[in-house]
Design an enzyme around this catalytic site. Structure first.
Site, PDB file in Angstrom:
ATOM      1  N   CYS A 248       0.815  -1.096  -0.008  1.00 22.62           N
ATOM      2  CA  CYS A 248      -0.027  -0.057   0.055  1.00 22.62           C
ATOM      3  C   CYS A 248       0.776   1.116   0.010  1.00 22.62           C
ATOM      4  O   CYS A 248       1.522   1.607  -0.984  1.00 22.62           O
ATOM      5  CB  CYS A 248      -0.980   0.042   1.236  1.00 22.62           C
ATOM      6  SG  CYS A 248      -2.203   1.114   0.995  1.00 22.62           S
TER       7      CYS A 248
ATOM      8  N   HIS B 108      -3.703  -5.722   1.183  1.00 20.99           N
ATOM      9  CA  HIS B 108      -3.207  -5.990   2.553  1.00 20.99           C
ATOM     10  C   HIS B 108      -3.637  -7.377   3.019  1.00 20.99           C
ATOM     11  O   HIS B 108      -4.768  -8.020   2.305  1.00 20.99           O
ATOM     12  CB  HIS B 108      -3.985  -5.098   3.466  1.00 20.99           C
ATOM     13  CG  HIS B 108      -3.306  -3.709   3.574  1.00 20.99           C
ATOM     14  ND1 HIS B 108      -2.060  -3.308   4.019  1.00 20.99           N
ATOM     15  CD2 HIS B 108      -3.837  -2.450   2.873  1.00 20.99           C
ATOM     16  CE1 HIS B 108      -2.184  -2.092   4.023  1.00 20.99           C
ATOM     17  NE2 HIS B 108      -2.923  -1.720   3.450  1.00 20.99           N
TER      18      HIS B 108
END
Length: 484
Positions: free
Chosen positions: A331, A428
């Site tokens: 991310c 994630h």
């Protein structure tokens, strides 16, 4: 008939979240339909819910303990710090505003109806709602307009159990002092207390328990010894990862970004027997013997990228790559690894563009719309299924995207350098997928491991429930819950 009770703490980090998770699992094993609820949480470690929002990750763990999917109503107000004095406010799963602390204090009255709406809607699906407070009710300077502790307990007319932490010392003062300073109407809501994190012979504290009862009139619900397996469960605060158990031969170095977010990617690696995770504090160099440098997510990528450079980690990372080391950016960490980050709308500060670390040939453009979704992907090199979630602002593209290594929604996700040693992704939670984790760690030289992360989580939650059953009067605690 739905009943509810609120667990509050005599201070921060006294173990409320873990206690609620354990009670939820114990209640579920007794055949009780139970749901966790936290009116207000402050954390950058968020979970994506099945109904398309975000809540604190602690409530997602509690939902797992209760045997149900996490939903936005379990944590209707989530504060995600962006600066020292301000935070993004998430209400019922969606961004509401970015506020300074003083402005948020004035907005809480506006948010209470939304909090109560979520509470009552959640209560329709459960026999028992376990409510967790935030911080401590002893912060009486915050009582006016409170939605996190006694303000919520009063609005919902709930009984309260107060938890003290004996490990940090002064637990009698924590509990008795809270009793002394609370206004009578709040004090009368507290029906019992729990002393948490005891080490040693519990009987040595018998006189202390008696003193608390005599000075407060509250029911003694028990002393809970230190739960030594807590490290196997997801950490709510990155600082909880700083004192990890010694692991295996594969060394993973993680720079502690100032605004680190969604670091649950680390939890499966911490629990993996083949891995030793080290959190690198600001001011310390990235270790030269790391097998993998993992750059985690960030709530403010551009600011954390500047801090990364101030710490000299950019130099350490370049040296690590020259030595043949591996890098994973997740991310915000993925965005940092590219050639640059454009912020034309000033989402993270002044509009502009900053150069990235330059280890992936991709570039990021920040955009106001947040991507927020649960995902099931395929790890392309092996065909293994990977489950995770996306939660980010911005889009990333460039030539190294042609070497994306995940596939979902009919597209390729992620990027990799030409030699495959530097990788990035927006997904994630991928290390929680056992097959992917084994395949990835094998590239680093890890031996075969049969460690099953998800199975271990549930076994540990059962052990936590056993621990509570053995040391607390759970019948009395659950008996305090009031019909709502």
């Amino acid at each position: 008939m739905t009943r509810s009770i609120m667990i509050q703490g005599a201070g921060s980090n006294v173990g409320k979240s873990l206690l609620v998770a354990g009670i939820a699992r114990a209640a579920r094993r007794r055949g009780i339909s139970v749901a966790p609820f936290k009116p207000q949480n402050m954390s950058n470690n968020a979970a994506v819910t099945v109904d398309g929002g975000e809540i604190g990750r602690a409530q997602a763990l509690q939902a797992r303990a209760a045997g149900r999917d996490p939903v936005i109503d379990m944590n209707p107000v989530l504060l995600k710090p962006e600066t020292e004095i301000g935070a993004q406010v998430i209400v019922q799963g969606k961004r509401f505003a970015t506020m300074r602390a003083r402005d948020y204090g004035r907005a809480k009255a506006e948010l209470m109806p939304r909090v109560m709406e979520s509470f009552h809607r959640l209560a329709e699906s459960a026999d028992l709602v376990l409510v967790e407070g935030a911080g401590s009710p002893a912060e009486i300077n915050l009582r006016d307009g409170d939605i996190a502790n006694m303000g919520f307990a009063a609005a919902a007319n709930l009984p309260v159990v107060l938890v003290g932490d004996i490990d940090r010392g002064g637990v009698i003062a924590q509990l008795v002092g809270t009793n002394a300073i609370l206004p009578a109407t709040d004090r009368d809501r507290i029906r019992g207390f729990v002393v948490n994190k005891f080490r040693g012979d519990v009987s040595l504290f018998d006189d202390g328990r008696s003193e608390i009862v005599s000075r407060t009139g509250w029911q003694d619900l028990g002393v809970l010894p230190w739960f030594s397996e807590a490290w196997r469960l997801p950490a709510e605060d990155v600082m909880d990862l700083a004192s990890l158990r010694r692991g295996g031969p594969i060394k993973v170095a993680v720079p502690r970004l100032a605004r680190i977010a969604n670091f649950d990617d680390l939890d499966p690696l911490v629990a993996e027997p083949e891995v030793q995770v080290t959190i690198i504090e600001p001011g310390r160099p990235l270790p030269g013997d790391a097998d993998l440098v993992l750059i985690p997510g960030s709530k403010s990528t551009i600011s954390d990228l500047a801090d990364f450079r101030r710490n000299g980690w950019d130099i350490d990372l370049a040296a690590h790559i020259r030595r043949g080391g591996h890098v994973m950016g997740v991310c915000g960490g993925y965005q940092m690894l590219g050639s640059g980050i454009a912020d034309p709308d000033g989402i993270e500060g002044a509009p502009g563009h900053v150069p990235g670390l330059g280890h992936l040939d991709v570039a990021t453009r920040l955009e106001p719309a947040k991507t927020l979704a649960l995902k099931t992907a395929t790890y392309l090199p092996t065909g293994d299924i990977v489950e995770g979630y996306e939660i980010h602002l911005g889009q990333t593209d460039g030539p190294d995207r042609a070497r994306g290594w995940l596939g979902f929604d009919g597209r390729i996700e992620g990027a990799a350098s030409s030699n495959g040693r530097v990788m990035g992704t927006y997904l994630h939670g991928l290390f929680a997928s056992d097959a992917f984790r084994r395949a990835f760690l094998a590239r680093l030289g890890a031996g075969a491991s049969d460690f099953a992360y998800s199975e271990t989580l549930d076994l540990t939650l059962d052990e936590l429930a056993d621990h509570l059953e053995a040391h607390l009067d759970l019948d009395a605690l659950l008996g305090l819950a009031r019909k709502i």
